[in-house]
Design a protein around this motif. Sequence first.
Motif, PDB file in Angstrom:
ATOM      1  N   GLY A 271       0.822  -1.208   0.000  1.00  0.00           N
ATOM      2  CA  GLY A 271       0.000   0.000   0.000  1.00  0.00           C
ATOM      3  C   GLY A 271       0.848   1.246   0.000  1.00  0.00           C
ATOM      4  N   SER A 272       2.157   1.075  -0.167  1.00  0.00           N
ATOM      5  CA  SER A 272       3.096   2.200  -0.171  1.00  0.00           C
ATOM      6  C   SER A 272       3.116   2.867  -1.533  1.00  0.00           C
ATOM      7  N   VAL A 273       3.229   4.191  -1.538  1.00  0.00           N
ATOM      8  CA  VAL A 273       3.315   4.920  -2.806  1.00  0.00           C
ATOM      9  C   VAL A 273       4.674   5.594  -2.966  1.00  0.00           C
ATOM     10  N   SER A 274       5.657   5.188  -2.171  1.00  0.00           N
ATOM     11  CA  SER A 274       6.973   5.822  -2.249  1.00  0.00           C
ATOM     12  C   SER A 274       7.726   5.380  -3.500  1.00  0.00           C
ATOM     13  N   GLU A 275       8.684   6.200  -3.910  1.00  0.00           N
ATOM     14  CA  GLU A 275       9.510   5.876  -5.071  1.00  0.00           C
ATOM     15  C   GLU A 275      10.415   4.685  -4.775  1.00  0.00           C
ATOM     16  N   VAL A 276      10.806   4.530  -3.506  1.00  0.00           N
ATOM     17  CA  VAL A 276      11.615   3.371  -3.118  1.00  0.00           C
ATOM     18  C   VAL A 276      10.833   2.085  -3.360  1.00  0.00           C
ATOM     19  N   THR A 277       9.571   2.072  -2.931  1.00  0.00           N
ATOM     20  CA  THR A 277       8.736   0.892  -3.136  1.00  0.00           C
ATOM     21  C   THR A 277       8.507   0.639  -4.624  1.00  0.00           C
ATOM     22  N   LYS A 278       8.357   1.703  -5.391  1.00  0.00           N
ATOM     23  CA  LYS A 278       8.200   1.547  -6.838  1.00  0.00           C
ATOM     24  C   LYS A 278       9.386   0.777  -7.422  1.00  0.00           C
ATOM     25  N   SER A 279      10.598   1.160  -7.030  1.00  0.00           N
ATOM     26  CA  SER A 279      11.802   0.468  -7.510  1.00  0.00           C
ATOM     27  C   SER A 279      11.810  -0.983  -7.050  1.00  0.00           C
TER      28      SER A 279
END
Length: 445
Positions: A271-279
Motif C-alpha cells: 500500500g506504499s506509494v513511495s519511489e523506493v517501493t516503486k523500484s
Amino acid sequence: MSRLTLGFYGDDFTGSTDAMEALDQYGLKTILFLRIPDKEMLARFEGVDCIGVAGTARAKGKVGMKAELEPVFSFLQEMNPYFVHYKVCSTFDSSPETGSIGFASDLARQYFMTGSYPLLVAAPKLGRFTVFGSHFAKFKEDVYRLDQHPVMSKHPVTPMNEANLATHLQKQTKQTIGNVTVQSLDSQSAATIIEEEPESDIVVYDALQASHMEKVSEVLWAKRKEETQFLLGSSGVEYAIGDAMKREGLVDRKEREKKSTQVDQIFAVSGSVSEVTKSQLIAAEDAGFHSIKISVDLFTDEQKAEAFLRETMEQLKLKKKVVIYTAKGADDPAIQETRDHLAQAGIEKENIGIFIGEKLGAWTKHILDHTNLRRVIISGGDTSGFVTSNLDIYGLEVLDSVAPGAPLCLGYSESAKYDGLELALKSGQLGGEHFFEKVYQSGAK
C-alpha cells in the motif's frame, strides 16, 4: 520478570519491527506485542530484555491517539523498565492533526512526569542525520534536507515542509524544546552535556556520525535511574542503548534460537506509494514475482473483490511468488483515481487511508485462511499496521535481518494456522531495491 532494560511503543508497525531489530542486533532478546499483553502472555517470555507494543498512532488524529496511547503508557509505566521509548519514523512523519509526536509527548507527561525527554531521530546507519536541529535523510545515493526530500516533502498525509525538528515539533506541543548540537557532542563529555543540557521539556540531540551516536549513547545510559526515563525518537534510540550495553559488557550477541527455512510460496501486499517501493516492485517483477495492480472498483464492489481474491490465489498456485499493490510511486494516477472513487462512495477524506488499509488487511487474511502460505511481505508503514492487525497474531520476534530496518519476523499466535507465520514488514523508505526477492530467499540453502 527482572527489570526490563527498555519498553517501547512504535507509532506504526514497520517502525516497531525496526526498533526490535536494532535491539536484536545487540543480542537483546526482544518481543514485539501487537496488543498490550496480559500477565499470562508475558509469562511465556520470561528472561526477555526488552518488549515493545506496535501501534498505529502515526495514522490517527488526537482522539484516536489518546484512546490508543493512554493504555499503552499506563502498561509501560507499570512495567517500570529503565527506559520507555516512543518510537517514531526516522523521517519524523507527523503533523498537528495526524500522528502528532508533540501530542504523544503531552500524553506521556501524565505517566512519566520528571526530567527532560531526550529526542533522537538521527540514525546514521539508516542514512538519517541531524545537524544543528535540522534533519536530513538519504534517498538513493544522495542526502536531502527533510523539506527538500523527494519523497518526504511530498508525503500524501504528512508532507514534511520543515526540516528543523524543534520548529516542526513546536507546532504540536507547548512543551519547551532545546537542542544539543554536534558542537557540544564533539567538544564535551557526556557528564558535561548532561550538566549543561538545556532546561527544556524536550531536548533534540544532533548526530551526524558514529562518534556523535556514541556520545549520545553515553548520555542516555547515564540518565537511567530508579524512575523510568522517557525517550522520543527513531530506532537510533535502540542503537544508542544497545551500544551503551555493549560498551558496559552487558550484552553478548548470540545465535538466534529460531531461523528461517526455505519456502516455495510467498505473498506480498503493498500500500506504499513511495519511489523506493516503486523500484522494489519493479525489481520484484524482474525476479519473477507476478504483480497484480488493485483496481479502484475492488474497494467498493464485493463481488469483484471476491473474484480478484480467487484469481490471486490461483496465481499463487501457478507462479508461487505474487504481489498485489495499490500504486507504483507518488505520481501514479491510481492514487487520485482511488481518492476520487472512494470520495464518491461516501468515504470521508480523512478516513480513506484507514478504509484502504482495512480492506487490504481483510483480503490478506482471506488469502492466508484459504492457502498454506507461511511467508508474507507487507509494504508500507500504515499498511503494515492495518494488515497485521487483521491477522490472528499477538507477537513478533526477529527471525532474519534481511535488510536494515525491515527484518523477517516470526509470528506468535494462539491459532495453529497463524503460529509460526513469517512476516516482513517494511516502510516505504526502507528495504533496498531487491527486498522482495531477499525475503523470499531467506532460509534457502
